[in-house]
Design a protein around this motif. Structure first.
Motif, PDB file in Angstrom:
ATOM      1  N   ARG A 226       0.817  -1.207   0.000  1.00 48.52           N
ATOM      2  CA  ARG A 226       0.000   0.000   0.000  1.00 48.52           C
ATOM      3  C   ARG A 226       0.849   1.255   0.000  1.00 48.52           C
ATOM      4  NH1 ARG A 226      -5.608  -0.121   1.872  1.00 48.52           N
ATOM      5  NH2 ARG A 226      -6.280  -2.258   1.994  1.00 48.52           N
ATOM      6  N   HIS A 227       0.215   2.315  -0.421  1.00 49.37           N
ATOM      7  CA  HIS A 227       0.755   3.657  -0.265  1.00 49.37           C
ATOM      8  C   HIS A 227      -0.395   4.492   0.253  1.00 49.37           C
ATOM      9  CE1 HIS A 227       3.598   6.960  -1.093  1.00 49.37           C
ATOM     10  NE2 HIS A 227       2.488   7.666  -1.191  1.00 49.37           N
ATOM     11  N   PHE A 232      -0.906  -1.092  -3.957  1.00 49.31           N
ATOM     12  CA  PHE A 232       0.043  -1.244  -5.062  1.00 49.31           C
ATOM     13  C   PHE A 232      -0.283  -2.519  -5.838  1.00 49.31           C
ATOM     14  CE2 PHE A 232       4.113  -3.066  -6.591  1.00 49.31           C
ATOM     15  CZ  PHE A 232       4.477  -2.071  -7.474  1.00 49.31           C
ATOM     16  N   VAL A 261      -2.786   9.406  -7.216  1.00 49.20           N
ATOM     17  CA  VAL A 261      -3.896   8.727  -6.533  1.00 49.20           C
ATOM     18  C   VAL A 261      -5.004   9.717  -6.205  1.00 49.20           C
ATOM     19  CG1 VAL A 261      -4.570   7.559  -4.397  1.00 49.20           C
ATOM     20  CG2 VAL A 261      -2.507   6.832  -5.608  1.00 49.20           C
ATOM     21  N   TYR A 320      -1.646   1.655  -9.096  1.00 50.66           N
ATOM     22  CA  TYR A 320      -2.222   1.581  -7.747  1.00 50.66           C
ATOM     23  C   TYR A 320      -3.738   1.494  -7.862  1.00 50.66           C
ATOM     24  CZ  TYR A 320       2.210   2.838  -5.523  1.00 50.66           C
ATOM     25  OH  TYR A 320       3.510   2.830  -5.075  1.00 50.66           O
TER      26      TYR A 320
END
Length: 564
Positions: A226-227, A232, A261, A320
């Motif tokens: 994740r971000h 991801f 994002v 993403y």
């Protein structure tokens, strides 16, 4: 003297007055006895009329312990009438476990030995200790989600929360703060600087002041990195027609993952695709299905706005998944006309039946039904749960039954089979912890587990054998195969149900495949709960089922089922 007595005699001869007086005397006497009993009870040493019980939540399950004073948390007032001298100690005291004691404000560990032992204990296959790292509000070491608990924070609790959200790393700071991330973005610090006890686990280290104790989460499944709130998905070759595959595109100065994002989230698109200084947005489609990931090294071009992030290039895109829900597969309905050909979705409990229902509903757009009624499943969106299983309005019906009469009521069957070693543990967790909860250590170590295996392992085999023997038109699906190759096996299930496969619906389903009933892959036992005797019995049952499948010209059980 005779005159007054005569008056009293005449008074009591009147019935209403006599009954009223006698009743009043009776009630007065009873009240005096009750009051006397209460006074005597309160004056006895070691007894109280009322006691306050505090429900204490722990990793081994809730325990009820007594308390003489009001405390924090949930309390219940119970009337007590126990015998003098009887102990009401918590369960963990009765079992002789030693509890480390310390003052509430004492954060520092007493010795380096405790710290070393803690690191060794956490490197058990669930997570690996990486080290102590610098952290600050200006520059975070882990940039994912975070949460705090200044009373009950533990190393495992932080690891479990980060793992459930798909992060690669979990870090603890200041004894009570938990940070998650998929990349460590600051430098190492001295181990001596991570010196604060966990608020909920005094024997463990939870970082220090502006210092993180970081663990790498060792997940058995491929990780969903994740971000922030985005997942991801990987590095992918650009589609042949970018404009058609990803209809929204914008050029961003000082590009970063966050900026792309945020832009795609604002446009309500589920994919944020970074290509150098350009950000593309869209949904998975046959033109850009995300089924053929490339080596991440092809996407390692640094983002201009963030030195630790990769932004891809014109040929290889970094993808993403945003928090925007892909609604192409969310609409579900009952069948337009009643179906007289009932299809069973049969399995032993703990074999992935609920997960399969979730996948089928997303892929087909029709509700699944159930032989039972589970309110928690209904509240989670399984609206067919409330329909009678014979209504004919659902695409298939969940069942764990194994009797001949019950089996022959169905006209065809999807039979879900799972490795019994895993299925038994999953069902044990469900029985003692709920759909996504876990059984406590007391359950695993007590008499419940051996008794459960003794009664349920023969049921695993007999349930499969009965459906193979009495069932009509059987389509076997192994849970392990479905996990490894989701699309092809789900397509087979949908076609067996007599429906056409919608490619876009399947692609939408992939992004939401886990549903609401997935247990964390991190929380697993540190030991094998099966004894040699249990294994011998279960292995024999596996061989019996394997032979029965092959006798019917079906594929036998997967190799991983045996030997143990």
């Amino acid at each position: 003297m005779a005159k007054p007595l005569l008056k009293i005699q005449r008074y009591f001869r009147r019935k209403p007055v006599r009954f009223f007086t006698l009743g009043l005397l009776y009630l007065t006497a009873g009240s005096l006895v009750f009051l006397h009993t209460g006074i005597v009870g309160d004056s006895c040493p070691g007894r109280r009329g009322m006691r306050v019980y505090t429900v204490v939540a722990s990793e081994t399950g809730g325990q009820i312990t007594s308390s003489d004073s009001g405390g924090l948390g949930i309390t219940r007032v119970l009337r007590e009438a126990h015998r003098p001298g009887r102990g009401y100690a918590p369960m963990w005291k009765k079992k002789g476990r030693k509890i480390r004691e310390g003052r509430a404000g004492d954060h520092n560990m007493n010795s380096a030995g405790n710290s070393a032992r803690n690191m060794k204990e956490t490197d058990d296959g669930r997570a690996k200790y990486i080290g102590c790292y610098v952290d600050s509000t200006e520059k975070r070491a882990l940039k994912g989600v975070s949460f705090f608990d200044y009373k009950k924070m533990t190393v495992f609790r932080c690891q479990d929360n980060c793992a459930e959200r798909g992060y690669m790393y979990a870090g603890l700071e200041f004894g009570a703060e938990c940070f998650c991330g998929h990349k460590i973005q600051t430098a190492n610090a001295s181990e001596s600087e991570c010196n604060m006890q966990c608020k909920g686990e005094k024997s463990s280290v939870c970082g220090g002041a502006n210092r993180l104790s970081i663990y790498r989460l060792e997940l058995s499944q491929e990780s969903a990195r994740r971000h922030g709130s985005a997942i991801f998905k990987g590095c992918f070759h650009s589609p042949d027609n970018v404009t058609l595959a990803l209809p929204f595109s914008i050029s961003i100065r000082n590009m970063s993952v966050d900026k792309c994002v945020d832009a795609c989230t604002e446009k309500e698109q589920s994919l944020a695709v970074l290509a150098g200084d350009r950000c593309h947005c869209g949904f998975p489609t046959p033109l850009f299905s995300l089924h053929e990931p490339e080596d991440e090294g092809m996407c390692l071009q640094r983002c201009l706005g963030e030195e630790f992030e990769s932004c891809g290039n014109d040929e290889y895109f970094v993808v993403y998944q945003t928090q925007v829900q892909d609604n192409r597969c969310m609409d579900r309905h009952f069948l337009p006309s009643r179906n007289n050909q009932l299809v069973a979705l049969a399995s032993f409990p703990g074999s992935g039946n609920t997960w399969a229902r979730h996948l089928i509903e997303l892929a087909t757009g029709f509700y699944t039904g159930s032989y039972y009624f589970d309110a928690s499943l209904y509240n989670k969106g399984f609206k067919g749960e409330r329909d009678h299983w014979r209504s004919g309005r659902t695409i298939c019906i969940k069942t764990h039954e194994s009797g001949r009469k019950e089996i022959e009521a169905f006209h065809s069957t999807i039979l879900m089979i799972r490795n019994p070693y895993k299925a038994l543990m999953a069902e044990f967790n469900r029985e003692f912890g709920g759909h996504i909860g876990f059984a406590s250590q007391a359950n695993w170590k007590g008499k419940e587990w051996p008794e459960f295996v003794k009664t349920h392992s023969p049921w695993w085999a007999s349930q499969i054998l009965d459906w193979l023997h009495y069932g009509k038109n059987i389509y076997v699906v192994h849970y392990e195969d479905l996990k490894k190759d989701l699309l092809s096996h789900l397509k087979g299930m949908v076609q067996f149900l007599g429906l056409e496969v919608s490619e876009e619906r399947l692609l939408c389903m992939e992004g939401q495949k886990d549903g609401n009933f997935k247990r964390s892959e991190l929380r697993k036992l540190k030991y094998d709960p099966y004894t040699p005797e249990m294994k011998a019995n279960i292995d024999e049952l596996i061989r019996t089922v394997d032979a029965a499948l092959k006798k019917m010209n079906m594929t036998g059980v997967p190799d991983e089922y045996m030997p143990r």
